[in-house]
Structures are given as structure tokens and as C-alpha cells.
Design an enzyme around this catalytic site. Structure first.
Site, PDB file in Angstrom:
ATOM      1  N   TYR A 187       0.858  -1.183   0.000  1.00 26.51           N
ATOM      2  CA  TYR A 187       0.000   0.000   0.000  1.00 26.51           C
ATOM      3  C   TYR A 187       0.898   1.238   0.000  1.00 26.51           C
ATOM      4  O   TYR A 187       2.107   1.134  -0.158  1.00 26.51           O
ATOM      5  CB  TYR A 187      -0.977  -0.067   1.167  1.00 26.51           C
ATOM      6  CG  TYR A 187      -1.892  -1.276   1.062  1.00 26.51           C
ATOM      7  CD1 TYR A 187      -2.787  -1.398  -0.005  1.00 26.51           C
ATOM      8  CD2 TYR A 187      -1.820  -2.325   1.972  1.00 26.51           C
ATOM      9  CE1 TYR A 187      -3.601  -2.528  -0.133  1.00 26.51           C
ATOM     10  CE2 TYR A 187      -2.625  -3.453   1.847  1.00 26.51           C
ATOM     11  CZ  TYR A 187      -3.514  -3.543   0.789  1.00 26.51           C
ATOM     12  OH  TYR A 187      -4.297  -4.662   0.658  1.00 26.51           O
ATOM     13  N   GLY A 329      -4.899 -13.388  12.767  1.00 24.66           N
ATOM     14  CA  GLY A 329      -5.810 -12.913  11.742  1.00 24.66           C
ATOM     15  C   GLY A 329      -6.912 -13.914  11.480  1.00 24.66           C
ATOM     16  O   GLY A 329      -7.926 -13.955  12.177  1.00 24.66           O
TER      17      GLY A 329
END
Length: 360
Positions: A187, A329
Site C-alpha cells: 500500500y 488474523g
């Protein structure tokens, strides 16, 4: 018998009740446009509340965009306005009331922005699907089916740290006690770090010092807007897994020392995500050695991520000093009460809501 995974952990003035933490995972469930764009809804509340009542010590709310074009998908959360912050405060308040430290990850999607939700297929979305033109350090697309990002000007780059700082102010006003900078997975900030994605020749590209400039400017801006007594995390991809072409584990160790000097309290160590022909040897705990190396060579606290699924595995990572905490996660998507189950398996105790006390 002491169980390391369930020992409290203190950073600055903040004490986190245990070392089982929830990694930021996008839910892609917000409205894509209109007055509720980027606003968390009942799904987000229920999602995070369940993991809090499940005994998780710290929850990092998913990548929350600092600007509309910083969303990864049109359905991502945002914190560029007060409506979003007010809705996020409901989540932060519930987490804190039930013994979990509320944290939030702030991010900008950069060249990987304006994409479909995973269950709708991969690739970009156009203006007709609430999409927009992504931006990046250089006109290097993430993948063949992604558009060429618009190269940011130096003036546009200089505005980004202020966007993160304003988001951090809103996050604190909403009740969050940890803020994490998303500097991983290709990102925006990650793409500036990596020579694979960053081909610039100005003050933001080329040398290590130039490629890390934006990241450090963002950290400085957040540290200036965030209370001194509360911690700041930074999430990094320890390596791009690109032979002689990208960011490396050596770069991460060097950068970790700088982050510590600039007021970062903990490095959340992941890997990959910048694109290219990456060959990633995925397996249980495959990213833990990167975290362990940072901790050993820099003294900066670290959290380990990546296919950590079993209580004994997590306990060993923390007890052996490879990491100060584990960030789960997908395992927390499968089992919202993983922390309480792990505590039972290891003979420890974790926090639980009073109505659940008879199940402990």
C-alpha cells in the site's frame, strides 16, 4: 506456572492484559458512497465486540483510510470525517468496557486502491462502481490487471502526513488507545519504501534515506498529534520476497532503528505484497524469524504474524522471546474466543465478560 502468552504487557503508560492480539483485517462492509461512506455499521460492531468478549487483549480495527482515495476498496472504513469517528467511538468504547485495548490501523491504499471486494473477484473497480484513479510513488502498476497509478507530485506527497495526523486526532477522540501506521503489503507507504515500486529520482526516491522519508514524516506527524503517553505501532513488510529488486530484511532492521528514534513503540512484522514475481515460502509461523531478528538486533518491541494458529505455538513464540505478542488474523475469524480457549489449554486465565464467567 507462568504462561507468557497471558502476561500483561506495558508500552508507555498503557498496559495490555495479554499477548493475544487481533490483526487488522478488512471487512469490506461499509457503504461505498454517500453520507455513510466509510462509516462502520452493525456488522463492524458485532465483529469486533465478539473478539473482545472472546478475551483478545488488543484489537486493531482494520485498515481505516485517512482520505477517500486512500481506501483499498470502496467498501472500506474511513476516518477522514467526524461522522466516521463518532461511529468508530461506539466500537472503541465497547472494547474498553470489556477489558480489551482498542486500537486502530490508519492506512492509504496507494497503487492498490480502488479494488473489488475479495468475494467479488480480484482487480480494480472503475468510476461506475464507485472507484477512482489510484496513486503511487511511480507509474508502476501492482499487477497486469491493475491500472497504472498516477505518480504523486512532491507537493501532494507533502500533504499526506497531515492526513495521517488528522486521522490520529480523530482516532484518539473516538477513544482508541493504540494507533498503527500501515506501512506494509504494497500500500502507499510500503510502496514508497520498496525500490521495486518506487522509481522516483527526487527527495522521495532512490536512496534508502529518500525512500523512507514519507514513512518517517507520517510517523512524526502522528507522534505530534497522538498523546505522548500512548503507543504508536508501525506495520511493515519485512521483505518483498523479490530477489535483488525490492525491500529486504536488512532494510527492515535498519529502518526499525530509525522508527524507534522517531517514537514508534512496536513493529508489527509481516511480509510481501508489493507485487512482482515473489516466491513466498508460506507455512506455520513463516514470518516469525523476521520479527525475532528485529527484536534481537534493535531492541524494538515486535509482534509476530502469519499462520499462528495453535496455543502452544503462540506461547512458544512469546516465551522464547521471538516476539512480545502475537497478532492473529484468520484464526480469530474462525474462532472469536480463541484467546479464552488458548488460556484453558495452557492453564492460564484471560479476561471475560461477567455474564460469561461461569464458562471460564
Amino acid at each position: 506456572m507462568s504462561v507468557a502468552l497471558f502476561e500483561p504487557y506495558t508500552l508507555r503508560s498503557l498496559t495490555i492484559p495479554n499477548r493475544v492480539w487481533m490483526a487488522p483485517m478488512d471487512q469490506y462492509s461499509a457503504e461505498p458512497s454517500g453520507p455513510d461512506a466509510g462509516v462502520p455499521n452493525d456488522w463492524h460492531f458485532a465483529h469486533y465486540a465478539a473478539r473482545a468478549t472472546g478475551g483478545t487483549g488488543l484489537i486493531l480495527v482494520e485498515a481505516t483510510a485517512v482520505s477517500p482515495e486512500g481506501r483499498i476498496s470502496p467498501a472500506d472504513l474511513g476516518i477522514w470525517n467526524d461522522t466516521q469517528a463518532r461511529a468508530l467511538s461506539r466500537i472503541a468504547r465497547f472494547l474498553k468496557e470489556h477489558g480489551t485495548v482498542p486500537g486502530i490501523q490508519l492506512g492509504h491504499g496507494g497503487r492498490k486502491a480502488s479494488t473489488k471486494r475479495p468475494w467479488e473477484g480480484r482487480g480494480p473497480v472503475g468510476p461506475g462502481e464507485h472507484g477512482w484513479q489510484p496513486v503511487g510513488p511511480s507509474p508502476v502498476p501492482f499487477a497486469e490487471d491493475h491500472p497504472v497509478p498516477t505518480e504523486l507530485t512532491a507537493e501532494q506527497i507533502a500533504e499526506i502526513p497531515g492526513q495521517f495526523a488528522e486521522a490520529a486526532r480523530r482516532a484518539r477522540g473516538a477513544g482508541f488507545e493504540v494507533v498503527e501506521v500501515h506501512g506494509a503489503h504494497g500500500y502507499l507507504i510500503s510502496s514508497f519504501l520498496s525500490p521495486y515500486a518506487n522509481r522516483r529520482t527526487d527527495a522521495y526516491g532512490g536512496s534508502f534515506e529518500n525512500r523512507t522519508r514519507l514513512a518517517l514524516d507520517v510517523v512524526d506527524a502522528i507522534r505530534g498529534a497522538w498523546p505522548e503517553e500512548l503507543p504508536v505501532f508501525f506495520k511493515i513488510s519485512a521483505t518483498d520476497w523479490l530477489e535483488d529488486a525490492g525491500w529486504t530484511a536488512d532494510d527492515t532492521v535498519r529502518f526499525a532503528r530509525l522508527l524507534r528514534e522517531h517514537g514508534v513503540d512496536l513493529l508489527d512484522v509481516s511480509s510481501g505484497g508489493n507485487g512482482g514475481p515473489a516466491d513466498i515460502p508460506v507455512g506455520p509461523g513463516y514470518q516469525v524469524p523476521f520479527a525475532a531478528r528485529v527484536k534481537a538486533e534493535t531492541g524494538l518491541p515486535v509482534a509476530a504474524v502469519g499462520l499462528i494458529t495453535e496455543s502452544g505455538q503462540a506461547e512458544k513464540i512469546v516465551a522464547n522471546g521471538e516476539a512480545d505478542a502475537v497478532l492473529l488474523g484468520r484464526e480469530l475469524l474462525r474462532d472469536a474466543s480463541w484467546a479464552r480457549r488458548a488460556a484453558r489449554e495452557l492453564g492460564a486465565v484471560t479476561h471475560a465478560p461477567v455474564p460469561y464467567a461461569w464458562a471460564i
